[in-house]
Motif scaffolding. Structure first.
Motif, PDB file in Angstrom:
ATOM      1  N   LYS A 237       0.720  -1.197   0.084  1.00 14.44           N
ATOM      2  CA  LYS A 237       0.109  -0.111   0.142  1.00 14.44           C
ATOM      3  C   LYS A 237       1.023   1.165   0.043  1.00 14.44           C
ATOM      4  CE  LYS A 237      -3.797   2.098   2.699  1.00 14.44           C
ATOM      5  NZ  LYS A 237      -4.437   2.329   3.998  1.00 14.44           N
ATOM      6  N   ASP A 238       0.339   2.227  -0.595  1.00 13.55           N
ATOM      7  CA  ASP A 238       1.164   3.663  -0.824  1.00 13.55           C
ATOM      8  C   ASP A 238       2.454   3.325  -1.321  1.00 13.55           C
ATOM      9  OD1 ASP A 238      -1.017   4.650   0.607  1.00 13.55           O
ATOM     10  OD2 ASP A 238       0.120   4.367   2.834  1.00 13.55           O
ATOM     11  N   ALA A 239       2.382   2.446  -2.561  1.00 13.58           N
ATOM     12  CA  ALA A 239       3.743   2.384  -3.294  1.00 13.58           C
ATOM     13  C   ALA A 239       3.191   3.125  -4.705  1.00 13.58           C
ATOM     14  CB  ALA A 239       4.088   0.994  -3.554  1.00 13.58           C
ATOM     15  N   LYS A 240       4.056   2.793  -5.778  1.00 15.96           N
ATOM     16  CA  LYS A 240       3.558   3.297  -7.099  1.00 15.96           C
ATOM     17  C   LYS A 240       2.254   2.565  -7.642  1.00 15.96           C
ATOM     18  CE  LYS A 240       5.488   4.574 -11.593  1.00 15.96           C
ATOM     19  NZ  LYS A 240       5.236   5.637 -11.600  1.00 15.96           N
ATOM     20  N   ASN A 241       1.577   3.369  -8.281  1.00 14.16           N
ATOM     21  CA  ASN A 241       0.611   2.915  -9.111  1.00 14.16           C
ATOM     22  C   ASN A 241       0.820   2.821 -10.666  1.00 14.16           C
ATOM     23  OD1 ASN A 241      -2.277   2.302  -9.742  1.00 14.16           O
ATOM     24  ND2 ASN A 241      -3.022   4.358  -9.804  1.00 14.16           N
ATOM     25  N   THR A 258      -0.574  -3.420 -10.551  1.00 14.50           N
ATOM     26  CA  THR A 258      -1.458  -2.837  -9.669  1.00 14.50           C
ATOM     27  C   THR A 258      -2.960  -3.143  -9.736  1.00 14.50           C
ATOM     28  OG1 THR A 258      -0.055  -0.696  -9.465  1.00 14.50           O
ATOM     29  CG2 THR A 258      -2.397  -0.672  -8.781  1.00 14.50           C
ATOM     30  N   GLY A 261      -5.286  -0.242  -6.198  1.00 10.53           N
ATOM     31  CA  GLY A 261      -4.276   0.645  -5.238  1.00 10.53           C
ATOM     32  C   GLY A 261      -3.204   0.085  -4.725  1.00 10.53           C
ATOM     33  N   TYR A 290      10.463   1.789  -2.557  1.00 14.61           N
ATOM     34  CA  TYR A 290       9.088   2.356  -1.995  1.00 14.61           C
ATOM     35  C   TYR A 290       9.238   2.320  -0.279  1.00 14.61           C
ATOM     36  CZ  TYR A 290       8.237   0.922  -6.737  1.00 14.61           C
ATOM     37  OH  TYR A 290       8.071   0.587  -8.086  1.00 14.61           O
ATOM     38  N   SER A 292       8.264   4.043   1.904  1.00 11.96           N
ATOM     39  CA  SER A 292       7.112   4.557   2.749  1.00 11.96           C
ATOM     40  C   SER A 292       5.947   3.820   2.444  1.00 11.96           C
ATOM     41  CB  SER A 292       6.496   5.979   2.213  1.00 11.96           C
ATOM     42  OG  SER A 292       7.735   7.003   2.429  1.00 11.96           O
ATOM     43  N   ALA A 293       6.256   2.661   1.724  1.00 11.12           N
ATOM     44  CA  ALA A 293       4.935   1.819   1.397  1.00 11.12           C
ATOM     45  C   ALA A 293       4.800   0.802   2.677  1.00 11.12           C
ATOM     46  CB  ALA A 293       5.363   0.939   0.321  1.00 11.12           C
ATOM     47  N   GLN A 294       3.574   0.379   2.887  1.00 11.23           N
ATOM     48  CA  GLN A 294       3.265  -0.617   3.849  1.00 11.23           C
ATOM     49  C   GLN A 294       2.919  -2.175   3.185  1.00 11.23           C
ATOM     50  OE1 GLN A 294      -0.005   1.177   6.654  1.00 11.23           O
ATOM     51  NE2 GLN A 294       0.548   3.050   5.408  1.00 11.23           N
TER      52      GLN A 294
END
Length: 436
Positions: A237-241, A258, A261, A290, A292-294
């Protein structure tokens, strides 16, 4: 942890009780088995599907669900090995399968989405250029590119537009409702044209084995014609789309797509029962590109790999005229499942298929991979350790990453207590009671 596809309500089907008859029995309830049943039903053929567990509870549940005719750098490989005509047949069959999947997917709620597919290379530009040339020769609209959405530089890539992805379980469950399916119905043996199950028998004029890895060893020699490869996925989650789908042409490379999301980052592959990168490779990539990705979830999957990278679809063996098989999808099970349904429906309806020869399970086995498979089998049989795999008796290896016992010969896997996870073994390993 489970794949992201488990976010839906799954229908349940009854268990067989008693003895029944049908025209066609399909053994195995993954994407391939369900599509075979769907296509046969459309052709007016009475059929029954029997699944030992729940439908789509195995490999279909663990796919990344890319719908593409672009299976690595396959077209240059087929052209060199078998000639341009067979490369064109492979292309035509996969393109037709894509079109049929799209037609069905657009009629149901399946999260179907068209996008380009890109096969890239980090260091072998010439290989990609040869693939572009092969595709152009067989009439495929294709482009070579060097700039992509990937977070690293590449040496080159081949891109094909109008490919797709979807939610595999939404798709399968949408078409399964009108089919005759028995779950928790395990085939214990075949006697002539009768399947002996744990709760009765199913007599059929013709039988399709769609069990991922074929479970009957007496015919076909699939235990030396294939091996199994394990690969891994992180959902971030919160990686590149990504707007497109990407896969490295290297066997141990990365894939990107992807879904709703979430970035599905795949890779870390290795022969089942051997050491490999696993999720650690993917976690390192995620941390680098990435940060900041979760991580939402992670899972692993397993694929049957053939000697020449082409599936085995057709008559199970020369000695079994009413027994058919669909296996060896080489990590590309979405379109190859539909190709299987197309080819086998045509064969069973006795109208023939122009694609029979290219996918024939009886084609030549003279490939370098055969000798590797034989070596691994002999090595596994000669290793004097326990526990042993009930499939053909190879020594199992403990998988510390996934806490399972894996067979390096043919890819069967078992939980720590011996419960079967992946075939071709069909029984638990005696709860691994020999383990010390």
């Amino acid at each position: 942890m489970e794949s992201i596809w488990n976010d839906i309500k799954k229908p349940k089907f009854s268990t067989l009780e008693g003895d029944i008859k049908t025209d066609v029995l399909i053994i195995g309830g993954g994407m391939c088995g369900v599509l075979c049943a769907h296509m046969l039903r459309k052709a007016g053929v009475e059929c029954i599907l029997a699944e030992a567990d729940r439908i789509c509870n195995g490999i279909t549940n663990d796919t990344t669900a890319k719908i593409t005719l672009q299976h690595g750098l396959i077209y240059d490989k087929i052209s060199k090995k078998y000639g341009l005509h067979k490369a064109q047949l492979y292309y035509q069959s996969q393109k037709t399968a894509m079109e049929k999947l799209k037609a069905i997917a657009l009629e149901v709620d399946s999260d179907f989405k068209e996008c380009s597919n890109v096969v890239y290379t980090l260091n072998d530009r010439a290989a990609v250029e040869r693939e572009v040339n092969a595709l152009e020769q067989i009439g495929c609209k294709v482009s070579f590119c060097e700039k992509t959405e990937l977070p690293f530089d590449i040496a080159g890539a081949v891109e094909i537009e109008n490919q797709a992805n979807f939610h595999p379980l939404k798709f399968v469950y949408a078409i399964a409702g009108n089919l005759t399916i028995y779950e928790n119905t395990k085939i214990l043996a075949l006697k002539s044209n009768t399947a002996i199950t744990n709760h009765g028998t199913i007599s059929a004029k013709k039988i399709i084995v769609a069990t991922h890895f074929p479970i009957f060893n007496k015919h076909g020699a699939y235990f030396i014609k294939m091996y199994q490869d394990r690969s891994y996925v992180l959902a971030l989650k919160d990686a590149k789309n990504f707007k497109k789908m990407y896969v490295d042409q290297a066997k141990d490379g990365l894939s990107f797509r992807t879904h709703n999301g979430l970035l599905l980052l795949g890779g870390g592959s290795h022969r089942t029962g051997k050491n490999g990168g696993g999720w650690k490779v993917l976690e390192t990539v995620a941390e680098k590109y990435y940060p900041s990705a979760q991580k939402v979830t992670r899972w692993a999957t397993q694929d049957c790999m053939t000697l020449d990278s082409i599936p085995y679809i057709g008559q199970y063996s020369n000695a079994t005229p009413n027994l058919y098989v669909a296996t060896g999808f080489n990590k590309w099970g979405m379109t190859s499942s539909m190709v299987s349904a197309m080819v086998l429906t045509d064969m069973i309806c006795e109208r023939g298929s122009e694609y029979e020869e290219i996918y024939s399970p009886m084609r030549s086995v003279v490939h370098s991979q055969l000798f590797i498979n034989v070596f691994e089998s002999v090595k596994g049989l000669a290793t004097l350790t326990t526990p042993r795999c009930p499939h053909l008796g190879c020594a199992l290896k403990y998988n510390k990453l996934e806490h399972s016992w894996d067979c390096p010969c043919h890819g069967s896997r078992f939980e720590k207590n011996g419960k079967l996870i992946n075939n071709p073994a069909t029984d638990d390993k005696d709860k691994l009671n020999q383990l010390k």
